[in-house]
Design a protein around this motif. Sequence first.
Motif, mmCIF file in Angstrom:
data_model
loop_
_atom_site.group_PDB
_atom_site.id
_atom_site.type_symbol
_atom_site.label_atom_id
_atom_site.label_comp_id
_atom_site.label_asym_id
_atom_site.label_seq_id
_atom_site.Cartn_x
_atom_site.Cartn_y
_atom_site.Cartn_z
ATOM 1 N N GLY A 1 -31.772 -1.863 -30.213
ATOM 2 C CA GLY A 1 -31.961 -0.281 -28.974
ATOM 3 C C GLY A 1 -31.573 -0.557 -28.076
ATOM 4 N N LEU A 2 -30.716 -0.773 -27.182
ATOM 5 C CA LEU A 2 -30.690 -1.230 -25.834
ATOM 6 C C LEU A 2 -28.794 -0.129 -25.178
ATOM 7 N N ARG A 3 -28.957 0.198 -24.586
ATOM 8 C CA ARG A 3 -27.321 0.387 -24.406
ATOM 9 C C ARG A 3 -27.224 -0.342 -22.820
ATOM 10 N N LEU A 4 -25.410 -0.057 -22.514
ATOM 11 C CA LEU A 4 -24.898 -0.537 -21.136
ATOM 12 C C LEU A 4 -25.162 0.703 -20.164
ATOM 13 N N VAL A 5 -25.852 1.068 -19.209
ATOM 14 C CA VAL A 5 -25.104 2.315 -18.386
ATOM 15 C C VAL A 5 -24.339 2.322 -17.688
ATOM 16 N N GLY A 6 -23.600 2.892 -17.106
ATOM 17 C CA GLY A 6 -22.502 2.420 -16.359
ATOM 18 C C GLY A 6 -21.137 2.270 -16.139
ATOM 19 N N ASP A 7 -20.476 1.608 -15.553
ATOM 20 C CA ASP A 7 -19.078 0.356 -15.612
ATOM 21 C C ASP A 7 -19.028 -0.757 -15.084
ATOM 22 N N GLU A 8 -21.250 -1.259 -15.526
ATOM 23 C CA GLU A 8 -20.689 -2.739 -15.749
ATOM 24 C C GLU A 8 -19.939 -3.587 -17.302
ATOM 25 N N LEU A 9 -19.658 -4.366 -16.995
ATOM 26 C CA LEU A 9 -19.181 -5.231 -17.991
ATOM 27 C C LEU A 9 -20.553 -5.437 -19.348
ATOM 28 N N PRO A 10 -20.678 -6.273 -20.958
ATOM 29 C CA PRO A 10 -22.278 -6.405 -20.990
ATOM 30 C C PRO A 10 -21.876 -7.698 -20.979
ATOM 31 N N ASP A 11 -20.912 -9.024 -20.214
ATOM 32 C CA ASP A 11 -21.671 -9.835 -19.367
ATOM 33 C C ASP A 11 -22.137 -10.815 -17.920
ATOM 34 N N TYR A 12 -22.244 -8.691 -17.693
ATOM 35 C CA TYR A 12 -23.112 -8.923 -16.449
ATOM 36 C C TYR A 12 -24.697 -9.644 -16.462
ATOM 37 N N LEU A 13 -24.822 -10.914 -15.395
ATOM 38 C CA LEU A 13 -26.268 -11.597 -15.503
ATOM 39 C C LEU A 13 -27.699 -11.056 -15.543
ATOM 40 N N PRO A 14 -27.920 -9.738 -14.916
ATOM 41 C CA PRO A 14 -28.779 -8.689 -14.638
ATOM 42 C C PRO A 14 -28.820 -8.185 -15.951
ATOM 43 N N ALA A 15 -27.899 -7.778 -16.907
ATOM 44 C CA ALA A 15 -27.939 -7.145 -17.521
ATOM 45 C C ALA A 15 -28.488 -7.917 -19.261
ATOM 46 N N PHE A 16 -27.878 -9.179 -19.269
ATOM 47 C CA PHE A 16 -28.556 -10.098 -19.905
ATOM 48 C C PHE A 16 -30.354 -10.852 -19.509
ATOM 49 N N LEU A 17 -30.466 -10.693 -18.243
ATOM 50 C CA LEU A 17 -31.755 -10.935 -18.632
ATOM 51 C C LEU A 17 -32.730 -9.652 -18.302
ATOM 52 N N GLU A 18 -32.159 -8.506 -18.452
ATOM 53 C CA GLU A 18 -33.133 -7.041 -18.761
ATOM 54 C C GLU A 18 -32.738 -7.202 -20.990
ATOM 55 N N TYR A 19 -32.008 -7.538 -21.439
ATOM 56 C CA TYR A 19 -31.877 -7.418 -22.997
ATOM 57 C C TYR A 19 -33.110 -9.038 -22.996
ATOM 58 N N LEU A 20 -33.389 -10.105 -22.267
ATOM 59 C CA LEU A 20 -33.764 -10.867 -22.757
ATOM 60 C C LEU A 20 -35.295 -10.560 -22.368
ATOM 61 N N SER A 21 -35.636 -9.559 -21.578
ATOM 62 C CA SER A 21 -37.078 -9.182 -21.374
ATOM 63 C C SER A 21 -37.639 -8.388 -22.404
ATOM 64 N N GLN A 22 -36.827 -7.817 -23.764
ATOM 65 C CA GLN A 22 -37.295 -7.305 -24.255
ATOM 66 C C GLN A 22 -37.631 -7.915 -25.343
ATOM 67 N N CYS A 23 -36.616 -9.251 -25.426
ATOM 68 C CA CYS A 23 -37.333 -10.291 -26.485
ATOM 69 C C CYS A 23 -38.226 -11.446 -26.654
ATOM 70 N N GLU A 24 -38.420 -11.756 -27.516
ATOM 71 C CA GLU A 24 -39.945 -12.648 -27.640
ATOM 72 C C GLU A 24 -39.665 -14.046 -26.999
ATOM 73 N N PRO A 25 -40.258 -14.213 -27.029
ATOM 74 C CA PRO A 25 -40.885 -15.423 -25.555
ATOM 75 C C PRO A 25 -39.170 -16.693 -25.931
ATOM 76 N N GLY A 26 -40.079 -17.044 -27.472
ATOM 77 C CA GLY A 26 -39.130 -17.884 -28.105
ATOM 78 C C GLY A 26 -37.514 -17.679 -28.457
ATOM 79 N N GLU A 27 -37.261 -16.803 -28.504
ATOM 80 C CA GLU A 27 -35.644 -16.403 -28.793
ATOM 81 C C GLU A 27 -35.384 -15.847 -27.510
ATOM 82 N N ALA A 28 -35.708 -15.301 -26.383
ATOM 83 C CA ALA A 28 -35.468 -15.402 -25.454
ATOM 84 C C ALA A 28 -35.193 -16.999 -24.269
#
Length: 220
Positions: free
Chosen positions: A102-129
């Motif tokens: 249920g996450l989406r990108l905002v603004g004009d950044e690309l999906p491989d931006y590290l801060p965005a990836f880390l935001e996604y990982l923060s929503q994952c279970e510890p082992g998955e992250a």
Amino acid sequence: MKTYQVLGSLLGYPDAALIQALPELAQALEGEALLPRDERARLLTFMAELQNADLLELQERYVGLFDRGRAVSLHLFEHVHGESRDRGQAMVDLKRLYASKGLRLVGDELPDYLPAFLEYLSQCEPGEARALLQETAHVLAVVHHRLGRRSSPYATVFSALLTLAGANPLGADVRDEAPDESSPQALDAAWAEEPVTFGPEAVSTSAVVPFCGRPQRVAR
């Protein structure tokens, strides 16, 4: 997990909002205690440096470091695919991964931006992250090495990421023949670097790697 969000924030463009949020970020880092004490202490020192520095100088340093060369780019697919067509498909795959939570990108950044990836990982279970972060460990190690070579305090953040991935920042096997980009004369050579790969072998185009732009939950 708040620690991933804190690290992602510290890698973002330093603006007034970030500086104002530093005490809250420090509290979250200490409260969760996901990182060892020595790693947290180094990050707190880095935050204090940000807090006490001139904002314009911070911004100039950030742009000069991350936006003027490929060597320490925060776009992780840049290190893997460069400008090849494979990067486009990898972006699509990554956006689908974010959408699955249920996450989406905002603004004009690309999906491989590290801060965005880390935001996604923060929503994952510890082992998955941890497992997903491990997929990027080789690239993180290379960028950490290059930042350390420049004596950049941002190397502290990458050291923490490698620790979270289960890699020893000091013991990583980094083969790096990239030119030093500290001078304008080296910029062209830096952009001509060969991409690196994740892990000991190259991964497929569908490998899990970071995206760009800070993801947000989609309104339901």
